[in-house]
Design an enzyme around this catalytic site. Sequence first.
Site, short mmCIF file in Angstrom:
data_model
loop_
_atom_site.label_atom_id
_atom_site.label_comp_id
_atom_site.label_asym_id
_atom_site.label_seq_id
_atom_site.Cartn_x
_atom_site.Cartn_y
_atom_site.Cartn_z
N GLY A 12 0.79 -1.23 0.00
CA GLY A 12 0.00 0.00 0.00
C GLY A 12 0.82 1.27 0.00
O GLY A 12 0.37 2.31 0.48
N ASN A 14 1.61 2.99 -2.69
CA ASN A 14 0.93 3.93 -3.61
C ASN A 14 -0.28 4.55 -2.93
O ASN A 14 -0.49 5.76 -3.01
CB ASN A 14 0.51 3.22 -4.90
CG ASN A 14 1.67 3.11 -5.87
OD1 ASN A 14 2.06 4.08 -6.49
ND2 ASN A 14 2.24 1.91 -5.96
N LYS A 66 -8.51 -13.96 -10.20
CA LYS A 66 -9.58 -13.10 -10.73
C LYS A 66 -10.51 -12.69 -9.59
O LYS A 66 -10.44 -13.23 -8.50
CB LYS A 66 -10.41 -13.88 -11.76
CG LYS A 66 -9.68 -14.22 -13.01
CD LYS A 66 -10.58 -14.93 -13.96
CE LYS A 66 -10.39 -16.42 -13.87
NZ LYS A 66 -11.02 -17.21 -14.86
N MET A 93 -4.03 -7.50 -6.92
CA MET A 93 -3.43 -8.54 -7.74
C MET A 93 -4.45 -9.53 -8.33
O MET A 93 -4.17 -10.71 -8.51
CB MET A 93 -2.35 -9.29 -6.93
CG MET A 93 -1.27 -8.36 -6.39
SD MET A 93 -0.54 -7.25 -7.64
CE MET A 93 0.53 -8.40 -8.46
N ARG A 94 -5.62 -9.01 -8.67
CA ARG A 94 -6.62 -9.84 -9.33
C ARG A 94 -7.13 -9.15 -10.59
O ARG A 94 -7.24 -7.93 -10.61
CB ARG A 94 -7.82 -10.09 -8.40
CG ARG A 94 -7.52 -11.06 -7.32
CD ARG A 94 -8.64 -11.15 -6.33
NE ARG A 94 -8.18 -11.93 -5.21
CZ ARG A 94 -8.27 -13.26 -5.13
NH1 ARG A 94 -8.88 -13.94 -6.07
NH2 ARG A 94 -7.79 -13.89 -4.09
N ASN A 110 -5.61 1.54 -13.13
CA ASN A 110 -4.61 0.62 -12.56
C ASN A 110 -3.21 1.19 -12.70
O ASN A 110 -2.93 1.94 -13.63
CB ASN A 110 -4.68 -0.72 -13.32
CG ASN A 110 -3.69 -1.74 -12.80
OD1 ASN A 110 -3.57 -1.95 -11.59
ND2 ASN A 110 -2.98 -2.39 -13.70
N HIS A 112 0.69 -0.16 -13.20
CA HIS A 112 1.42 -1.38 -13.54
C HIS A 112 2.91 -1.06 -13.57
O HIS A 112 3.32 -0.05 -14.16
CB HIS A 112 0.93 -1.89 -14.92
CG HIS A 112 1.60 -3.16 -15.31
ND1 HIS A 112 1.23 -4.38 -14.78
CD2 HIS A 112 2.66 -3.40 -16.12
CE1 HIS A 112 2.02 -5.32 -15.28
NE2 HIS A 112 2.90 -4.75 -16.10
C1 GAR Z 1 3.23 -1.58 -7.48
O1 GAR Z 1 4.56 -1.59 -7.93
C2 GAR Z 1 2.28 -1.77 -8.63
O2 GAR Z 1 2.75 -1.22 -9.81
C3 GAR Z 1 2.21 -3.28 -8.70
O3 GAR Z 1 2.19 -3.72 -7.37
C4 GAR Z 1 2.94 -2.80 -6.58
C5 GAR Z 1 2.10 -2.42 -5.39
O4 GAR Z 1 2.84 -1.66 -4.49
N1 GAR Z 1 1.02 -3.70 -9.41
C6 GAR Z 1 0.98 -4.79 -10.17
O5 GAR Z 1 1.93 -5.53 -10.33
C7 GAR Z 1 -0.37 -5.04 -10.81
N2 GAR Z 1 -0.26 -6.06 -11.81
P1 GAR Z 1 2.17 -0.95 -3.26
O6 GAR Z 1 1.25 -1.96 -2.60
O7 GAR Z 1 3.33 -0.60 -2.38
O8 GAR Z 1 1.43 0.26 -3.77
#
Ligand code: GAR
Length: 204
Positions: A12, A14, A66, A93-94, A110, A112
């Site tokens: 979390g 972000n 999913k 992650m779904r 989203n 990525h």
């Molecule tokens: C981030 O790097 C995001 O880009 C990635 O998970 C991480 C979450 O970090 N997302 C994916 O891979 C989606 N397919 P956070 O929980 O510290 O924000």
Amino acid sequence: MIRLGVLGSGHGTNFEEIAQCIMDGRIKGAEIAVVISDVEDAPILRKAARMGLQAVYLPADDYKTKLEGPQEDEYIRVLKANKVDYVILAGFMRMIKANFLKAFRMKVVNIHPALLPAFPGLESWKQALDYGAKLAGCTIHFVDAGMDSGPIIAQAAVHVMSDDTPETLHARIQEQEHVWFPKVINWLAAGAVKVRGRKVMIKA
Ligand code: GAR
């Protein structure tokens, strides 16, 4: 004022940066209505609760990547009950499927950790490193029915260094994520994001 529903499965960071930007005024015109995780002990939920935000654990099927069936309905119900305008996937992650996308048409965003369309899927920073790419980065995009394939709102690149490990590369990508996700949310709050087909225009 736009109301955000933040979905995440992990650390979390972000989410934390977005919440901090809202609190100190770097993001204007947005508020976080609810934070939801499919992982009961995910740090994102603890962080949200500590910030005084509504933090909800909503289970999803253990064996799938999913979100579907009655559990998907429950996510939609909670987001709608909280009058959410945009669903922000911050490390969720779904895969988001058709019903959910119908309920929030072009309102699911989203982040990525790769320069899409390169390296969709899991651990994309590791994919970039293993491939020998010289540039990696992050992409913020609207979600469509494909995997990491929706219209791109913003991207930021970082150089891959010869001594990078998956951890050091992901850390540099995350620095960019924390800059660009708040920027995108500011644009959404200002009504500055226009979508035509695959093309996203920013009138900031
Ligand atoms: C981030 O790097 C995001 O880009 C990635 O998970 C991480 C979450 O970090 N997302 C994916 O891979 C989606 N397919 P956070 O929980 O510290 O924000």
